[in-house]
Each structure stands twice: as structure tokens, then as C-alpha cells.
Design a protein around this motif. Structure first.
Motif, PDB file in Angstrom:
ATOM      1  N   LYS A 184       9.364  11.111   9.190  1.00 40.43           N
ATOM      2  CA  LYS A 184       9.523  12.555   8.987  1.00 40.43           C
ATOM      3  C   LYS A 184       9.716  12.864   7.499  1.00 40.43           C
ATOM      4  N   VAL A 185       9.456  14.104   7.139  1.00 44.54           N
ATOM      5  CA  VAL A 185       9.684  14.580   5.777  1.00 44.54           C
ATOM      6  C   VAL A 185      10.779  15.638   5.849  1.00 44.54           C
ATOM      7  N   ILE A 186      11.774  15.500   4.954  1.00 45.33           N
ATOM      8  CA  ILE A 186      12.898  16.444   4.976  1.00 45.33           C
ATOM      9  C   ILE A 186      13.045  17.127   3.627  1.00 45.33           C
ATOM     10  N   ASN A 187      13.638  18.301   3.676  1.00 39.81           N
ATOM     11  CA  ASN A 187      13.975  19.042   2.464  1.00 39.81           C
ATOM     12  C   ASN A 187      15.332  18.510   2.009  1.00 39.81           C
ATOM     13  N   PRO A 188      15.433  17.848   0.836  1.00 43.16           N
ATOM     14  CA  PRO A 188      16.701  17.255   0.427  1.00 43.16           C
ATOM     15  C   PRO A 188      17.804  18.295   0.158  1.00 43.16           C
ATOM     16  N   GLU A 189      17.398  19.533  -0.121  1.00 50.14           N
ATOM     17  CA  GLU A 189      18.394  20.568  -0.398  1.00 50.14           C
ATOM     18  C   GLU A 189      19.073  21.060   0.879  1.00 50.14           C
ATOM     19  N   THR A 190      18.298  21.122   1.977  1.00 55.04           N
ATOM     20  CA  THR A 190      18.851  21.668   3.217  1.00 55.04           C
ATOM     21  C   THR A 190      18.973  20.632   4.322  1.00 55.04           C
ATOM     22  N   GLY A 191      18.283  19.512   4.178  1.00 56.12           N
ATOM     23  CA  GLY A 191      18.293  18.489   5.215  1.00 56.12           C
ATOM     24  C   GLY A 191      17.389  18.814   6.386  1.00 56.12           C
ATOM     25  N   GLU A 192      16.640  19.935   6.302  1.00 57.70           N
ATOM     26  CA  GLU A 192      15.755  20.331   7.388  1.00 57.70           C
ATOM     27  C   GLU A 192      14.482  19.490   7.388  1.00 57.70           C
ATOM     28  N   VAL A 193      14.008  19.205   8.595  1.00 60.74           N
ATOM     29  CA  VAL A 193      12.743  18.483   8.749  1.00 60.74           C
ATOM     30  C   VAL A 193      11.604  19.462   8.480  1.00 60.74           C
ATOM     31  N   ILE A 194      10.645  19.024   7.678  1.00 62.16           N
ATOM     32  CA  ILE A 194       9.471  19.850   7.393  1.00 62.16           C
ATOM     33  C   ILE A 194       8.440  19.534   8.474  1.00 62.16           C
ATOM     34  N   GLU A 195       8.236  20.514   9.351  1.00 63.87           N
ATOM     35  CA  GLU A 195       7.289  20.322  10.453  1.00 63.87           C
ATOM     36  C   GLU A 195       5.864  20.306   9.898  1.00 63.87           C
ATOM     37  N   GLY A 196       5.009  19.538  10.545  1.00 64.22           N
ATOM     38  CA  GLY A 196       3.598  19.506  10.151  1.00 64.22           C
ATOM     39  C   GLY A 196       3.235  18.314   9.275  1.00 64.22           C
ATOM     40  N   ILE A 197       4.200  17.421   9.031  1.00 68.71           N
ATOM     41  CA  ILE A 197       3.921  16.220   8.244  1.00 68.71           C
ATOM     42  C   ILE A 197       4.528  15.030   8.969  1.00 68.71           C
ATOM     43  N   THR A 198       3.747  13.979   9.091  1.00 66.87           N
ATOM     44  CA  THR A 198       4.278  12.683   9.506  1.00 66.87           C
ATOM     45  C   THR A 198       3.848  11.681   8.449  1.00 66.87           C
ATOM     46  N   VAL A 199       4.635  10.639   8.271  1.00 67.15           N
ATOM     47  CA  VAL A 199       4.353   9.643   7.241  1.00 67.15           C
ATOM     48  C   VAL A 199       4.244   8.281   7.914  1.00 67.15           C
ATOM     49  N   ASP A 200       3.129   7.597   7.658  1.00 70.93           N
ATOM     50  CA  ASP A 200       2.913   6.261   8.208  1.00 70.93           C
ATOM     51  C   ASP A 200       3.098   5.228   7.100  1.00 70.93           C
ATOM     52  N   GLU A 201       3.869   4.187   7.363  1.00 70.08           N
ATOM     53  CA  GLU A 201       3.936   3.042   6.455  1.00 70.08           C
ATOM     54  C   GLU A 201       2.641   2.264   6.653  1.00 70.08           C
ATOM     55  N   LYS A 205       0.858  -1.182   0.000  1.00 65.66           N
ATOM     56  CA  LYS A 205       0.000   0.000   0.000  1.00 65.66           C
ATOM     57  C   LYS A 205       0.897   1.236   0.000  1.00 65.66           C
ATOM     58  N   PRO A 206       0.452   2.289  -0.654  1.00 65.75           N
ATOM     59  CA  PRO A 206       1.282   3.503  -0.669  1.00 65.75           C
ATOM     60  C   PRO A 206       1.370   4.117   0.723  1.00 65.75           C
ATOM     61  N   ARG A 207       2.432   4.885   0.927  1.00 66.52           N
ATOM     62  CA  ARG A 207       2.600   5.577   2.197  1.00 66.52           C
ATOM     63  C   ARG A 207       1.440   6.548   2.404  1.00 66.52           C
ATOM     64  N   LYS A 208       1.084   6.749   3.632  1.00 66.70           N
ATOM     65  CA  LYS A 208       0.027   7.694   3.965  1.00 66.70           C
ATOM     66  C   LYS A 208       0.666   8.931   4.566  1.00 66.70           C
ATOM     67  N   TRP A 209       0.461  10.048   3.930  1.00 70.72           N
ATOM     68  CA  TRP A 209       1.001  11.318   4.415  1.00 70.72           C
ATOM     69  C   TRP A 209      -0.046  11.964   5.308  1.00 70.72           C
ATOM     70  N   ASN A 210       0.348  12.337   6.512  1.00 69.97           N
ATOM     71  CA  ASN A 210      -0.539  13.013   7.455  1.00 69.97           C
ATOM     72  C   ASN A 210      -0.061  14.452   7.606  1.00 69.97           C
ATOM     73  N   TYR A 211      -0.936  15.377   7.289  1.00 72.88           N
ATOM     74  CA  TYR A 211      -0.564  16.792   7.302  1.00 72.88           C
ATOM     75  C   TYR A 211      -1.210  17.514   8.470  1.00 72.88           C
ATOM     76  N   GLU A 212      -0.430  18.363   9.114  1.00 71.49           N
ATOM     77  CA  GLU A 212      -0.966  19.333  10.065  1.00 71.49           C
ATOM     78  C   GLU A 212      -0.791  20.679   9.362  1.00 71.49           C
ATOM     79  N   ASP A 213      -1.826  21.085   8.645  1.00 78.49           N
ATOM     80  CA  ASP A 213      -1.743  22.208   7.727  1.00 78.49           C
ATOM     81  C   ASP A 213      -1.192  23.491   8.354  1.00 78.49           C
ATOM     82  N   ASP A 214      -1.645  23.830   9.554  1.00 78.29           N
ATOM     83  CA  ASP A 214      -1.186  25.083  10.173  1.00 78.29           C
ATOM     84  C   ASP A 214       0.322  25.066  10.406  1.00 78.29           C
TER      85      ASP A 214
END
Length: 179
Positions: A151-168, A106-115
Motif C-alpha cells: 500500500k501507499v500512505i500519506n506520511p502526514e496523515t497516515g491515510e492509505v492512498i487508494e488506487g495504488i498497489t506496489v509490487d516488490e 530491481k526497483p519497486r513497481k508501482w501499479n496505478y488505478e488512475d480513476d
């Protein structure tokens, strides 16, 4: 009721074959005949609906039994597939004369905290990923960023993008019966 109707027809000496409405009495007779036929239609419809209800109840009962059997056999097939996977960890699927069994990832499920995500994107000047309506552009985010664990990261900076978690989500078991 039909006996009364026959009596009235006889009494008025009306013959259906070449009947013509010529006065109030014959008009009344024609209305009575229409009423008789409408009542017959209502009776027919009520009888038919009662039979339809019985047939639909029977159909539902039979389909429920069949679905229970399908569920039972799918359970047996899932158990068999799990045994095959224990014997061979690379086992994914098997084609048989009457269908296929197997596992699908099954594809990964992205969970967003929009704010939180919006604040993160704004702070990092990643406004291309923000829709004009001030919602994160989730399809662009999925394309541009990478997943590391949950976690989701920006590949250019390596920073974690807050507000997203990914569930397998693992895999689904499927059964497809050949026609």
C-alpha cells in the motif's frame, strides 16, 4: 544469349573502341548493348542476393548456436551464484578476471488505478499531485508518499492512498563479460 549478341555485333561490324552513334542503326545497337549490360547487372545482383541469403542463413544459424551456449553458461553461473548465496546470504556479486556475476535489486513497481487514485487525491485535497490533464502526477506521488507493504500512505496523515498497489520485484541476475 551472348552468342547471338556476338553474332549481331560481328554482322554489324561495330568496334567498341571508337564507336559513335551516327544513325538509327547505331543508336539501336547502343541500346542493345545497354540492355545486355543491364541484364548482366540483374544477373549479378540475383547471384549476389542468393549468396547473401545463404550467408545470412548461416549467420543466423551460427548465432543461434552461440546464443544457446551463452544461455547454458549463464544458467550455470546463476546456479553457482545461488549456491554462493545459500552459503552466504549477504552475497551480492563477484568480480572475476573475465567479468562479473551477481544479483541486482530491481526497483519497486508501482501499479496505478488512475480513476481511483484521482478520486482519492481530490477527496484529500492533494491536487498538487494531479496533472492539469486530470492524470495523477506519478513522479510527485512517488516522492511524497511512502510504501507500507503493498500500500501507499500519506506520511502526514497516515491515510492509505487508494488506487495504488506496489509490487516488490525481487532481483535480476546479470552477467557482464569483460572486453
Amino acid at each position: 544469349m551472348s552468342n547471338l549478341q556476338e553474332f549481331l555485333d560481328e554482322r554489324e561490324k561495330i568496334n567498341n573502341s571508337n564507336f559513335k552513334v551516327t544513325d538509327d542503326s547505331s543508336a539501336n545497337w547502343a541500346l542493345r548493348k545497354i540492355k545486355q549490360h543491364q541484364e548482366k547487372i540483374r544477373e549479378n545482383n540475383a547471384l549476389a542476393q542468393a549468396e547473401i541469403d545463404k550467408i545470412e542463413a548461416w549467420n543466423q544459424q551460427e548465432n543461434d548456436k552461440a546464443q544457446q551456449s551463452i544461455d547454458y553458461f549463464q544458467g550455470l553461473l546463476a546456479e553457482y551464484a545461488m549456491d554462493k548465496r545459500e552459503q552466504d546470504p549477504k552475497f551480492k556479486s563477484m568480480k572475476l578476471p573475465n567479468g562479473n556475476i551477481g544479483f541486482r535489486k530491481k526497483p519497486r513497481k508501482w501499479n496505478y488505478e488512475d480513476d481511483i487514485l484521482l478520486d482519492t487525491l481530490k477527496q484529500n485535497k492533494l491536487t498538487d499531485f494531479i496533472n492539469v490533464t486530470e492524470k495523477p502526477n506519478k513522479s510527485q506521488i512517488k516522492k511524497a508518499f511512502e510504501v507500507a507493504g503493498d500500500k501507499v500512505i500519506n506520511p502526514e496523515t497516515g491515510e492509505v492512498i487508494e488506487g495504488i498497489t506496489v509490487d516488490e520485484q525481487g532481483e535480476d541476475f546479470s552477467v557482464k563479460v569483460s572486453d
